[in-house]
Design a protein around this motif. Structure first.
Motif: not given
Length: 200
Positions: A116-134
């Motif tokens: 995953d070349v975008h791991k850890g990136h905060e980008m539009p349309g990407m459900v991030t690890a932070t989003d999943l924690e919330r």
């Protein structure tokens, strides 16, 4: 086009430019009197990813976007308080898993790495690890509001970058896949907005 959509499109085109620059770079010629580099052998040659840089950039963005969405949709089965939203989420999760199978197969055929070349990136349309924690911490109506916000953004942005692929891509297979994805996203967004009580 709003700022988030412009960001998504710029990201795809920027990735394509960077990938293309890397693909076109060459080693400098040796100076006078310098020893010629050793001739590579068949056993030492590494496989080189093939494909148009825009196709590669789109594919390496779409896969983690879908994976993040699936992780959030997995939570909806247990956490959503809205039966209609739960049903929609289950159908969307199934569709995304089918889509991921097609995308990862295309990635393999193009010779791209499965990292995953975008791991850890905060980008539009990407459900991030932070989003999943919330999402994990939210309950009931609060979870539903978060789910709708994140999934709506995911559907819109993945459609936007896929539209860019349909016009700027090079592979017929990738462009066909992107075209199908855009059509699916339009239907999915329409279905989401038709759910009674879904916040605008």
């Amino acid at each position: 086009m709003n700022a988030a959509r412009r960001t998504g499109t710029s990201l795809l085109l920027g990735l394509a430019l960077l990938t293309g620059t890397a693909a076109c770079s060459t080693e400098p010629a040796p100076g006078p009197g310098a020893a010629a580099p050793p001739r590579p052998t068949a056993t030492a040659a590494a496989p080189t990813p093939s494909g148009h840089p825009t196709d590669s950039a789109w594919l390496q963005l779409m896969i983690p976007m879908d994976e993040g969405a699936v992780a959030l949709l997995d939570l909806a089965a247990a956490k959503s308080s809205d039966p209609a939203l739960r049903s929609f989420s289950a159908r969307l999760r199934t569709a995304h898993r089918t889509e991921l199978t097609a995308l990862t197969g295309l990635r393999e055929r193009m010779g791209l790495p499965d990292t995953d070349v975008h791991k850890g990136h905060e980008m539009p349309g990407m459900v991030t690890a932070t989003d999943l924690e919330r999402a994990e911490a939210a309950q009931g109506a609060a979870f539903d509001r978060l789910l709708v916000t994140e999934i709506r953004d995911h559907l819109r942005q993945s459609a936007q970058v896929s539209r860019s692929e349909t016009t700027a891509g090079g592979s017929a297979e990738a462009k066909e896949r992107a075209t199908a994805l855009v059509a699916a996203r339009e239907d999915q967004l329409a279905e989401l907005e038709e759910i009674p009580g879904v916040p605008g």
